[in-house]
Design an enzyme around this catalytic site. Structure first.
Site, short mmCIF file in Angstrom:
data_model
loop_
_atom_site.label_atom_id
_atom_site.label_comp_id
_atom_site.label_asym_id
_atom_site.label_seq_id
_atom_site.Cartn_x
_atom_site.Cartn_y
_atom_site.Cartn_z
N HIS A 91 47.60 59.43 49.58
CA HIS A 91 47.72 59.90 51.10
C HIS A 91 48.74 59.11 51.98
O HIS A 91 49.33 58.29 51.22
CB HIS A 91 46.39 59.28 51.65
CG HIS A 91 46.01 59.72 52.94
ND1 HIS A 91 45.93 61.13 53.44
CD2 HIS A 91 45.86 58.93 54.14
CE1 HIS A 91 46.04 61.02 54.78
NE2 HIS A 91 45.72 59.85 55.30
N CYS B 41 47.80 65.84 54.06
CA CYS B 41 48.49 64.87 54.44
C CYS B 41 50.29 65.17 54.28
O CYS B 41 50.91 64.70 55.03
CB CYS B 41 48.13 63.85 53.90
SG CYS B 41 48.23 63.56 51.92
N HIS C 32 48.29 61.72 61.09
CA HIS C 32 47.91 61.97 59.56
C HIS C 32 46.92 63.10 59.38
O HIS C 32 46.13 63.26 60.46
CB HIS C 32 47.49 60.79 58.48
CG HIS C 32 46.16 59.83 58.96
ND1 HIS C 32 45.47 59.78 58.08
CD2 HIS C 32 45.47 59.56 60.21
CE1 HIS C 32 44.28 58.96 58.59
NE2 HIS C 32 44.20 59.02 59.97
#
Length: 282
Positions: free
Chosen positions: A222, A149, A234
Site C-alpha cells: 500500500h 493505491c 491514498h
C-alpha cells in the site's frame, strides 16, 4: 472526504452499439471468454478465442488483429467468466484486469473494456488503460489495477506534479505468498524503475513524498502521497480514495520515497485548475 460519485469515462456511451454486440457475443460464448475489436467507425468485430484455456483467458490470432483497420483498432473488448473449481462452486468473474490484461493493453495502447459474464448474460464493461479518461483523485471507487493505491500515486503525480510515471502489470492479491513461487514485492522492487528514490525525513515528510507500507501482508502492498498540512492522500482496498490525517497512519509511515524530478523545494501550484487535488477539505 469527498462524497462518493459515479464517474463516467464516456467509453461505453461512445461505443454503445459495439458494447451491446459484444455482450451478446459474450453471452453466446459463455463459459468461454469472448473477445473482439472495435474499429475506427465504432463497429464491433467478434474474434475467435484461440487460447489453450479459453475459460480462463483469451488470445486473438495475429491475422484477425491485422484485419481490423489495418491493425489499428480503436478498442478491445473481452469478457471475464466464472472459473470452475474442483469439488466446489465456480469462482465469480474477476472484476479487475489480470496482469496479462494490463501488459497486453499497455503494448496495444488502446482502451480495453472487460465485461463480467455469467450464464444469464454480461455486464457493461469497465474500461482501463492510459487512453481512458481518469476520474478525479478523491471519492473514486476501488478496482484493483484500474483505481487502486498505485493508480492514485500515478494520477497524483500526473495531475498535481505534472510527472508521468509508468504503470506496472499486477494480479489481484499479488502480495499473497503462493506455494512453490517466490514472494512478489512489487513496490520495493519497482519504485526505482518508476523514478523514485528513498528519502530519510527526520523532521517529517514533505509534500509530494510517497509513503509505502504493509497492510495485512508480508511485503509493502500500500502507498499514498503526503499532501502537507498533516494530510495524506491514498486509496485503500474496498474504500473510496480520500484525504486523511497522516497521524492515523503514523505507525505505518516508515518508508518514504520521492520522485527524482520533484525537488524538495517543490510546492503545489495553487493557480492550476486542478488545485483542489491537493487542498485540504474545507
Amino acid at each position: 472526504m469527498s462524497g462518493a460519485y459515479v464517474f463516467d469515462d464516456g467509453c461505453t456511451a461512445r461505443w454503445r452499439a459495439a458494447v451491446e454486440a459484444h455482450k451478446a457475443h459474450a453471452a453466446a460464448d459463455w463459459p468461454r471468454e469472448a473477445c473482439g475489436l472495435i474499429d475506427g467507425g465504432g463497429m464491433y468485430h467478434p474474434c475467435a478465442n484461440i487460447a489453450e484455456d479459453p475459460v480462463r483467458t483469451f488470445e486473438i490470432a495475429d491475422t484477425e488483429l491485422a484485419a481490423i483497420d489495418g491493425g489499428r483498432s480503436a478498442a478491445l473488448l473481452h469478457s471475464h467468466t466464472a472459473i470452475p473449481q474442483e469439488g466446489g462452486p465456480a469462482l465469480p468473474p474477476l472484476d479487475a484486469p489480470s496482469a496479462a490484461d494490463m501488459r497486453t493493453q499497455r503494448d496495444m495502447a488502446i482502451p480495453w473494456g472487460i465485461t463480467l459474464c455469467l450464464e444469464g448474460g454480461a455486464s457493461d464493461p469497465f474500461w482501463f488503460g492510459d487512453p481512458v479518461p481518469r476520474p478525479p483523485l478523491y471519492g473514486r471507487s476501488y478496482r484493483h489495477g484500474v483505481d487502486d493505491c498505485y493508480s492514485f500515486i500515478r494520477d497524483w503525480h500526473a495531475t498535481v506534479a505534472g510527472l508521468t510515471i509508468p504503470d506496472f502489470p499486477r494480479d489481484l492479491d499479488w502480495w499473497e505468498p503462493e506455494p512453490g513461487l517466490p514472494q512478489q514485492d512489487l513496490y520495493r522492487e519497482g519504485f526505482a524503475a518508476a523514478g523514485f528514490a528513498r528519502v530519510e525525513r527526520p523532521d517529517g515528510p514533505l509534500p509530494g513524498d510517497v509513503f509505502l507500507c504493509a497492510v495485512r501482508a508480508p511485503v509493502m502492498n500500500h502507498g499514498g502521497v503526503y499532501l502537507g498540512d498533516g494530510l495524506i492522500g491514498h486509496h485503500l482496498m474496498h474504500q473510496l480514495s480520500l484525504r486523511q490525517p497522516a497521524s492515523v497512519w503514523r505507525s505505518k509511515l516508515r518508508f518514504f520515497v520521492r520522485h527524482r524530478d520533484l525537488p524538495d523545494t517543490w510546492t503545489p501550484d495553487t493557480g492550476r485548475p486542478d488545485a483542489d487535488a491537493w487542498k485540504p477539505d474545507a
